[in-house]
Motif scaffolding. Structure first.
Motif, PDB file in Angstrom:
ATOM      1  N   GLY A  95       0.832  -1.189   0.000  1.00 45.56           N
ATOM      2  CA  GLY A  95       0.000   0.000   0.000  1.00 45.56           C
ATOM      3  C   GLY A  95       0.871   1.244   0.000  1.00 45.56           C
ATOM      4  O   GLY A  95       2.061   1.191  -0.290  1.00 45.56           O
ATOM      5  N   ALA A  96       0.271   2.368   0.338  1.00 42.79           N
ATOM      6  CA  ALA A  96       1.023   3.621   0.402  1.00 42.79           C
ATOM      7  C   ALA A  96       1.971   3.588   1.597  1.00 42.79           C
ATOM      8  O   ALA A  96       1.563   3.286   2.720  1.00 42.79           O
ATOM      9  CB  ALA A  96       0.075   4.804   0.517  1.00 42.79           C
ATOM     10  N   VAL A 126      -5.514   4.045   1.173  1.00 44.38           N
ATOM     11  CA  VAL A 126      -4.085   3.984   1.505  1.00 44.38           C
ATOM     12  C   VAL A 126      -3.583   2.544   1.461  1.00 44.38           C
ATOM     13  O   VAL A 126      -2.416   2.293   1.138  1.00 44.38           O
ATOM     14  CB  VAL A 126      -3.852   4.603   2.899  1.00 44.38           C
ATOM     15  CG1 VAL A 126      -2.408   4.408   3.349  1.00 44.38           C
ATOM     16  CG2 VAL A 126      -4.204   6.085   2.875  1.00 44.38           C
ATOM     17  N   PHE A 127      -4.458   1.595   1.760  1.00 45.28           N
ATOM     18  CA  PHE A 127      -4.071   0.189   1.796  1.00 45.28           C
ATOM     19  C   PHE A 127      -4.585  -0.593   0.577  1.00 45.28           C
ATOM     20  O   PHE A 127      -4.436  -1.804   0.517  1.00 45.28           O
ATOM     21  CB  PHE A 127      -4.618  -0.460   3.070  1.00 45.28           C
ATOM     22  CG  PHE A 127      -4.277   0.312   4.315  1.00 45.28           C
ATOM     23  CD1 PHE A 127      -3.008   0.250   4.864  1.00 45.28           C
ATOM     24  CD2 PHE A 127      -5.222   1.133   4.922  1.00 45.28           C
ATOM     25  CE1 PHE A 127      -2.690   0.962   6.002  1.00 45.28           C
ATOM     26  CE2 PHE A 127      -4.919   1.850   6.067  1.00 45.28           C
ATOM     27  CZ  PHE A 127      -3.644   1.771   6.608  1.00 45.28           C
ATOM     28  N   ASP A 128      -5.197   0.102  -0.373  1.00 42.64           N
ATOM     29  CA  ASP A 128      -5.757  -0.542  -1.564  1.00 42.64           C
ATOM     30  C   ASP A 128      -4.687  -0.590  -2.648  1.00 42.64           C
ATOM     31  O   ASP A 128      -4.540   0.339  -3.453  1.00 42.64           O
ATOM     32  CB  ASP A 128      -6.991   0.233  -2.041  1.00 42.64           C
ATOM     33  CG  ASP A 128      -7.765  -0.502  -3.120  1.00 42.64           C
ATOM     34  OD1 ASP A 128      -7.164  -1.346  -3.816  1.00 42.64           O
ATOM     35  OD2 ASP A 128      -8.967  -0.222  -3.288  1.00 42.64           O
ATOM     36  N   VAL A 139      -3.638   3.892 -10.478  1.00 45.65           N
ATOM     37  CA  VAL A 139      -3.524   5.347 -10.613  1.00 45.65           C
ATOM     38  C   VAL A 139      -2.085   5.756 -10.909  1.00 45.65           C
ATOM     39  O   VAL A 139      -1.824   6.577 -11.804  1.00 45.65           O
ATOM     40  CB  VAL A 139      -4.037   6.043  -9.349  1.00 45.65           C
ATOM     41  CG1 VAL A 139      -3.783   7.543  -9.414  1.00 45.65           C
ATOM     42  CG2 VAL A 139      -5.520   5.785  -9.168  1.00 45.65           C
ATOM     43  N   THR A 140      -1.146   5.199 -10.168  1.00 44.27           N
ATOM     44  CA  THR A 140       0.247   5.581 -10.406  1.00 44.27           C
ATOM     45  C   THR A 140       0.731   5.095 -11.766  1.00 44.27           C
ATOM     46  O   THR A 140       1.488   5.802 -12.445  1.00 44.27           O
ATOM     47  CB  THR A 140       1.149   5.034  -9.290  1.00 44.27           C
ATOM     48  OG1 THR A 140       0.975   3.613  -9.174  1.00 44.27           O
ATOM     49  CG2 THR A 140       0.810   5.671  -7.952  1.00 44.27           C
ATOM     50  N   ASN A 153       4.821   7.980  -6.828  1.00 43.50           N
ATOM     51  CA  ASN A 153       4.924   6.569  -6.495  1.00 43.50           C
ATOM     52  C   ASN A 153       4.229   6.277  -5.161  1.00 43.50           C
ATOM     53  O   ASN A 153       4.251   7.094  -4.242  1.00 43.50           O
ATOM     54  CB  ASN A 153       6.398   6.161  -6.408  1.00 43.50           C
ATOM     55  CG  ASN A 153       6.593   4.667  -6.539  1.00 43.50           C
ATOM     56  OD1 ASN A 153       5.865   4.000  -7.251  1.00 43.50           O
ATOM     57  ND2 ASN A 153       7.587   4.138  -5.846  1.00 43.50           N
ATOM     58  N   LYS A 154       3.633   5.109  -5.049  1.00 46.01           N
ATOM     59  CA  LYS A 154       2.905   4.779  -3.809  1.00 46.01           C
ATOM     60  C   LYS A 154       3.859   4.527  -2.649  1.00 46.01           C
ATOM     61  O   LYS A 154       3.467   4.632  -1.480  1.00 46.01           O
ATOM     62  CB  LYS A 154       2.015   3.563  -4.027  1.00 46.01           C
ATOM     63  CG  LYS A 154       2.766   2.264  -4.313  1.00 46.01           C
ATOM     64  CD  LYS A 154       1.834   1.084  -4.448  1.00 46.01           C
ATOM     65  CE  LYS A 154       2.606  -0.223  -4.670  1.00 46.01           C
ATOM     66  NZ  LYS A 154       1.696  -1.389  -4.739  1.00 46.01           N
ATOM     67  N   VAL A 155       5.096   4.165  -2.957  1.00 49.18           N
ATOM     68  CA  VAL A 155       6.103   3.911  -1.930  1.00 49.18           C
ATOM     69  C   VAL A 155       7.207   4.951  -2.082  1.00 49.18           C
ATOM     70  O   VAL A 155       7.704   5.192  -3.190  1.00 49.18           O
ATOM     71  CB  VAL A 155       6.695   2.497  -2.060  1.00 49.18           C
ATOM     72  CG1 VAL A 155       7.825   2.293  -1.047  1.00 49.18           C
ATOM     73  CG2 VAL A 155       5.601   1.450  -1.852  1.00 49.18           C
TER      74      VAL A 155
END
Length: 402
Positions: free
Chosen positions: A234-235, A253-255, A262-263, A304-306
């Motif tokens: 997740g994020a 946030v956890f999806d 999206v990213t 980026n999510k991370v």
């Protein structure tokens, strides 16, 4: 009127070497606290390195598990090798760290040297700021950054097969050097440049398969762990964590599926823009390729999510390739320092989690703003170079066919 004398060409290398030496001295202290004790000590002292943390998880007790075959590593093959090979030099924490850091320092100095040879680039973005000291030994990013710089220089000099091959090696160390591929393919798709397009694509595919396919066949579970591990995250520490502020959106946030989609869309749009601009840039395709790669890189990292703090080095690489304004360099240098200390203070064992959570969210907004400003400047320059008149020769010489 007195004019300023240009600085010696060795000066950026000397400054980079000083930053890297400071980074080693700061991080090497953690070798005295190996094993379970390392991470709490490193967070408390703002001196964390994946080299010592992951090396301690695997090698300091005397073992040497083979990446993918006997050890699930959440990195592509070349970074897995950079983690593993120093264990043959020593299982002692300080020696292992020093060998690993020396290799990364050499990669950092090589990247600066290559940028100095790349006309239209600004090596001071990488050499002049404190990011090298803070992040040069946090992870192994200086290896793929050196390969990215080498690929850009190969393209500038018309060595298109070399550019494709080096980009593939970079992507086999960390995915970010993939940003060169869209503008390279865009420049190669111009009328009459079919051979160039084929050369880049064939070299990239051949090297990527040569590095990855044997491992994927020999250890499919170990090789695919990198992809499965990252797909399910997740994020983490990124601007997407701001969704937690809204009760209705906090679950996103956890999806992982939502964040991945999206990213990926944002990066794909940036890649398309880079490819189209490189195709349209008749006067200066070399600068269009560098700007396009830098634009995709900044959009990718910024959304980026991370987020990992050492990604600041990639902003430096993007700014160097594009010769972005020094004012933006100063902004990113300040953000890189703040991000480092806030990130590790938030993880330190001081019982102030809620306070630092709010501080860290605020810093994420500041960081995202810095990346948005850099992306906006890169996008504007990419637009300009794409629309420049094509009746004059490129100022740095033509990009020749292979």
């Amino acid at each position: 009127m007195v004019t300023a004398r240009p600085h010696p060409r060795w000066l950026p290398l000397a400054v980079a070497a000083c930053w890297l030496a400071l980074g080693w001295a700061w991080l090497a202290r953690g070798a005295a606290h190996p094993g379970v004790a390392y991470r709490p000590w490193a967070f408390d002292h703002h001196a964390y390195s994946d080299l010592l943390a992951m090396g301690g998880d695997r090698y300091f007790g005397g073992g040497r598990p083979t990446p993918y075959l006997g050890d699930r590593v959440e990195y592509p093959p070349l970074l897995a090798l950079a983690l593993w090979l120093p264990s043959f030099a020593s299982h002692a924490p300080l020696a292992y760290f020093t060998v690993s850091y020396a290799f990364l320092a050499a990669c950092g100095l090589l990247a600066v040297a290559l940028l100095l040879r790349l006309r239209g680039a600004d090596a001071w973005w990488l050499a002049g700021g404190p990011a090298l000291a803070y992040y040069g030994g946090l992870n192994w990013d200086l290896l793929p950054i050196a390969l990215l710089a080498a690929a850009a220089l190969a393209h500038e000099r018309g060595r298109l097969r070399g550019a494709g091959a080096l980009a593939a090696l970079g992507a086999s160390a960390k995915l970010f050097p993939l940003v060169l591929v869209p503008p390279l393919l865009g420049a190669g798709s111009r009328p009459g440049r079919g051979r160039a397009l084929l050369a880049v694509g064939a070299a990239f595919a051949a090297v990527l398969l040569a590095v990855n396919l044997p491992l994927a066949l020999a250890a499919p579970d170990g090789w695919s762990w990198f992809w499965r591990f990252n797909a399910g995250r997740g994020a983490e520490n990124s601007v997407w964590e701001l969704l937690r502020v809204s009760p209705r959106l906090a679950h996103l946030v956890f999806d992982a599926g939502f964040l991945n989609a999206v990213t990926a869309l944002l990066v794909a749009l940036a890649a398309l823009a880079a490819a189209l601009a490189a195709r349209a840039a008749a006067r200066d395709p070399g600068r269009a390729v560098r700007l396009g790669a830098a634009f995709v890189l900044v959009v990718w990292i910024g959304t980026n999510k991370v987020w990992s703090p050492q990604y600041a080095l990639w902003a430096c690489a993007a700014g160097a390739l594009a010769a972005a304004p020094r004012a933006l360099l100063a902004l990113h240098a300040a953000v890189a320092v703040a991000d480092y200390h806030v990130a590790f203070e938030a993880r330190a064992t001081r019982g102030l989690v809620h306070y630092f959570d709010a501080l860290y969210l605020g810093e994420e907004v500041l960081r995202f703003g810095a990346y948005a400003l850099l992306a906006a400047w890169l996008g504007r320059e990419l637009w300009r170079v794409a629309r420049a008149a094509g009746d004059e020769p490129p100022p740095y010489g033509p990009v020749v066919s292979p």
